[in-house]
Design an enzyme around this catalytic site. Structure first.
Site, PDB file in Angstrom:
ATOM      1  N   SER A  11       0.651  -1.126   0.040  1.00 50.51           N
ATOM      2  CA  SER A  11      -0.173   0.107  -0.287  1.00 50.51           C
ATOM      3  C   SER A  11       1.131   1.407  -0.121  1.00 50.51           C
ATOM      4  CB  SER A  11      -1.094   0.081   0.948  1.00 50.51           C
ATOM      5  OG  SER A  11      -1.960   1.480   1.473  1.00 50.51           O
ATOM      6  N   HIS A  35      -0.851  -1.448  -4.566  1.00 51.59           N
ATOM      7  CA  HIS A  35      -2.301  -0.498  -3.355  1.00 51.59           C
ATOM      8  C   HIS A  35      -2.528   0.333  -3.304  1.00 51.59           C
ATOM      9  CE1 HIS A  35      -5.647  -1.836  -1.022  1.00 51.59           C
ATOM     10  NE2 HIS A  35      -5.212  -0.781  -0.307  1.00 51.59           N
ATOM     11  N   ASP A  37      -4.322   3.455  -2.641  1.00 54.25           N
ATOM     12  CA  ASP A  37      -5.193   4.185  -1.584  1.00 54.25           C
ATOM     13  C   ASP A  37      -6.057   5.721  -1.335  1.00 54.25           C
ATOM     14  OD1 ASP A  37      -5.980   1.735   0.664  1.00 54.25           O
ATOM     15  OD2 ASP A  37      -3.674   1.949   0.588  1.00 54.25           O
ATOM     16  N   MET A  39      -8.545   8.166  -0.881  1.00 52.57           N
ATOM     17  CA  MET A  39      -9.580   8.597   0.408  1.00 52.57           C
ATOM     18  C   MET A  39      -9.846  10.449   0.340  1.00 52.57           C
ATOM     19  SD  MET A  39      -6.913   7.179   3.586  1.00 52.57           S
ATOM     20  CE  MET A  39      -6.867   5.589   4.128  1.00 52.57           C
ATOM     21  N   HIS A  68      -7.805   0.982  -4.494  1.00 50.11           N
ATOM     22  CA  HIS A  68      -9.077   1.038  -2.797  1.00 50.11           C
ATOM     23  C   HIS A  68     -10.037   2.462  -2.113  1.00 50.11           C
ATOM     24  CE1 HIS A  68      -9.818  -0.128   1.506  1.00 50.11           C
ATOM     25  NE2 HIS A  68     -11.147   0.747   0.617  1.00 50.11           N
ATOM     26  N   MET A  70     -11.957   4.747  -0.705  1.00 53.74           N
ATOM     27  CA  MET A  70     -12.414   4.956   0.104  1.00 53.74           C
ATOM     28  C   MET A  70     -12.928   6.300   0.151  1.00 53.74           C
ATOM     29  SD  MET A  70      -9.860   3.301   2.726  1.00 53.74           S
ATOM     30  CE  MET A  70      -8.341   3.828   1.476  1.00 53.74           C
ATOM     31  N   MET A 139     -12.237  -5.247   4.887  1.00 52.02           N
ATOM     32  CA  MET A 139     -11.244  -4.547   6.600  1.00 52.02           C
ATOM     33  C   MET A 139     -11.042  -5.318   7.086  1.00 52.02           C
ATOM     34  SD  MET A 139     -10.077  -1.850   4.682  1.00 52.02           S
ATOM     35  CE  MET A 139      -9.611  -1.116   5.638  1.00 52.02           C
ATOM     36  N   GLY A 144      -8.702   3.514   6.688  1.00 56.53           N
ATOM     37  CA  GLY A 144      -8.978   5.610   6.898  1.00 56.53           C
ATOM     38  C   GLY A 144      -7.367   5.824   7.151  1.00 56.53           C
ATOM     39  N   PHE A 145      -7.048   4.470   7.866  1.00 64.99           N
ATOM     40  CA  PHE A 145      -5.473   4.787   8.634  1.00 64.99           C
ATOM     41  C   PHE A 145      -4.693   4.154   8.136  1.00 64.99           C
ATOM     42  CE2 PHE A 145      -8.266   8.677  10.391  1.00 64.99           C
ATOM     43  CZ  PHE A 145      -7.307   9.767   9.858  1.00 64.99           C
ATOM     44  N   GLY A 146      -2.917   3.800   8.031  1.00 60.50           N
ATOM     45  CA  GLY A 146      -2.413   3.127   8.439  1.00 60.50           C
ATOM     46  C   GLY A 146      -1.504   2.729   9.353  1.00 60.50           C
ATOM     47  N   GLY A 147      -1.090   1.400  10.169  1.00 61.94           N
ATOM     48  CA  GLY A 147      -0.272   1.413  10.661  1.00 61.94           C
ATOM     49  C   GLY A 147      -1.821   1.670  12.371  1.00 61.94           C
ATOM     50  N   ASP A 177      -6.669  -6.019   4.361  1.00 60.37           N
ATOM     51  CA  ASP A 177      -6.140  -4.679   4.289  1.00 60.37           C
ATOM     52  C   ASP A 177      -6.358  -4.427   5.337  1.00 60.37           C
ATOM     53  OD1 ASP A 177      -5.416  -2.232   3.798  1.00 60.37           O
ATOM     54  OD2 ASP A 177      -7.197  -1.970   2.588  1.00 60.37           O
ATOM     55  N   GLY A 179      -3.529  -4.002   9.207  1.00 60.56           N
ATOM     56  CA  GLY A 179      -2.486  -4.245   9.761  1.00 60.56           C
ATOM     57  C   GLY A 179      -1.780  -5.974   9.320  1.00 60.56           C
ATOM     58  N   GLY A 199       0.967  -1.959   4.344  1.00 59.91           N
ATOM     59  CA  GLY A 199       1.466  -0.733   4.147  1.00 59.91           C
ATOM     60  C   GLY A 199       3.196  -0.934   4.822  1.00 59.91           C
TER      61      GLY A 199
HETATM   62  C1  DX5 Z   1      -6.375   1.954   5.416  1.00 59.38           C
HETATM   63  C2  DX5 Z   1      -5.477   1.062   3.946  1.00 59.38           C
HETATM   64  C3  DX5 Z   1      -4.504   0.581   4.285  1.00 59.38           C
HETATM   65  C4  DX5 Z   1      -3.167   1.388   4.792  1.00 59.38           C
HETATM   66  C5  DX5 Z   1      -2.749  -0.576   5.879  1.00 59.38           C
HETATM   67  O1  DX5 Z   1      -7.813   2.641   5.198  1.00 59.38           O
HETATM   68  O2  DX5 Z   1      -6.633   0.771   3.491  1.00 59.38           O
HETATM   69  O3  DX5 Z   1      -4.438   0.273   2.332  1.00 59.38           O
HETATM   70  O4  DX5 Z   1      -2.247   1.503   3.766  1.00 59.38           O
HETATM   71  O5  DX5 Z   1      -2.162  -0.188   6.334  1.00 59.38           O
HETATM   72  P1  DX5 Z   1      -1.257  -0.793   6.828  1.00 59.38           P
HETATM   73  O6  DX5 Z   1      -0.592  -1.955   6.376  1.00 59.38           O
HETATM   74  O7  DX5 Z   1       0.112   0.080   7.144  1.00 59.38           O
HETATM   75  O8  DX5 Z   1      -2.181  -1.015   8.330  1.00 59.38           O
HETATM   76 ZN    ZN Z   2      -6.215  -0.013   0.828  1.00 61.96          ZN
END
Ligand code: DX5
Ligand code: ZN
Length: 224
Positions: A11, A35, A37, A39, A68, A70, A139, A144-147, A177, A179, A199
């Protein structure tokens, strides 16, 4: 199944947005899809990139794009991503009144069609729609957010969807998608996922290509 048995999709959300082309090239040969993202600061609070940037990035790398979305109103915006050359375009069920019609539009525009379900959306009401889709994105966090931390309970949706797809002989990719990392990918693969977004686990690693190869090996061992 058409395509590789296992899809690894880094991602870009965890990549350096000032160097997206180089970040994409860093995983060429090791990743199956990139991927992307998208948003819109409405469907989710976060904001990333739109069609103009995705089109420029598309021209800079060979990797198939897994967009993807969102975003709100995907009916209006999603086909543009197919038209600019995305391999797969996934929109959220929560944002779309007629997912089957939009899947049809996406396929007509030249991409695969994906349906995404956020953390709090059950899979049961959508099982009957799956023959119209190439990809189901479950999901494993709140979008909404990575990490964020992987939520293992959400794999129940993957199990149910995989059982349903098998029983109906559907050619369906089930993508997870959120974690996904060395310590979580095996559980997702065992549950029946065959496409894995990562990601932080890829772009947070010193060697993103090597991180992809390791994730693939772990998923393959668990899927066997
Ligand atoms: C979050 C995104 C994911 C995100 C995953 O809403 O859809 O694609 O980048 O990030 P990680 O792999 O860090 O959880
Ligand atoms: Zn995603």
């Amino acid at each position: 199944m058409i395509g590789p048995d296992i899809v690894i999709a880094p991602s870009i959300l965890a990549a350096d947005f000032a160097n997206l082309a180089a970040e994409a090239r860093a995983v060429e040969g090791a990743a199956d899809w990139l991927h992307v993202d998208v948003m819109d600061n409405h469907f989710v609070p976060n904001l990333t990139i739109g069609p103009a940037v995705v089109a420029s990035l598309r021209a800079a790398t060979e990797i198939p794009f897994d967009c993807h979305l969102m975003i709100e109103d995907p009916k209006r915006w999603a086909p543009a991503y197919a038209e600019l050359g995305a391999y797969n375009v996934t929109f959220h069920a929560e944002a779309c009144a007629d997912p089957v019609a939009l899947a049809r539009d996406l396929r007509a525009a030249g991409s695969k069609a994906g349906l995404a379900l956020d953390r709090d959306t059950p899979v049961e009401p959508y099982l009957e729609l799956l023959p119209h889709f190439d990809t189901l994105l479950i999901m494993t966090i709140k979008a909404g957010f990575g990490g964020q931390r992987f939520i293992p309970e959400l794999l129940d949706k993957v199990r149910l969807a995989r059982r349903h797809a098998k029983a109906g002989h559907l050619e369906l990719r089930i993508e997870v998608d959120g974690g996904i990392a060395d310590d979580t990918i095996a559980a997702a693969a065992e549950a029946g996922a065959d496409a894995f977004v990562a990601g932080t686990a890829v772009y947070g690693a010193d060697d993103p290509a090597e991180a992809c190869r390791k994730l693939r090996a772990l998923a393959a061992a668990a899927a066997r």
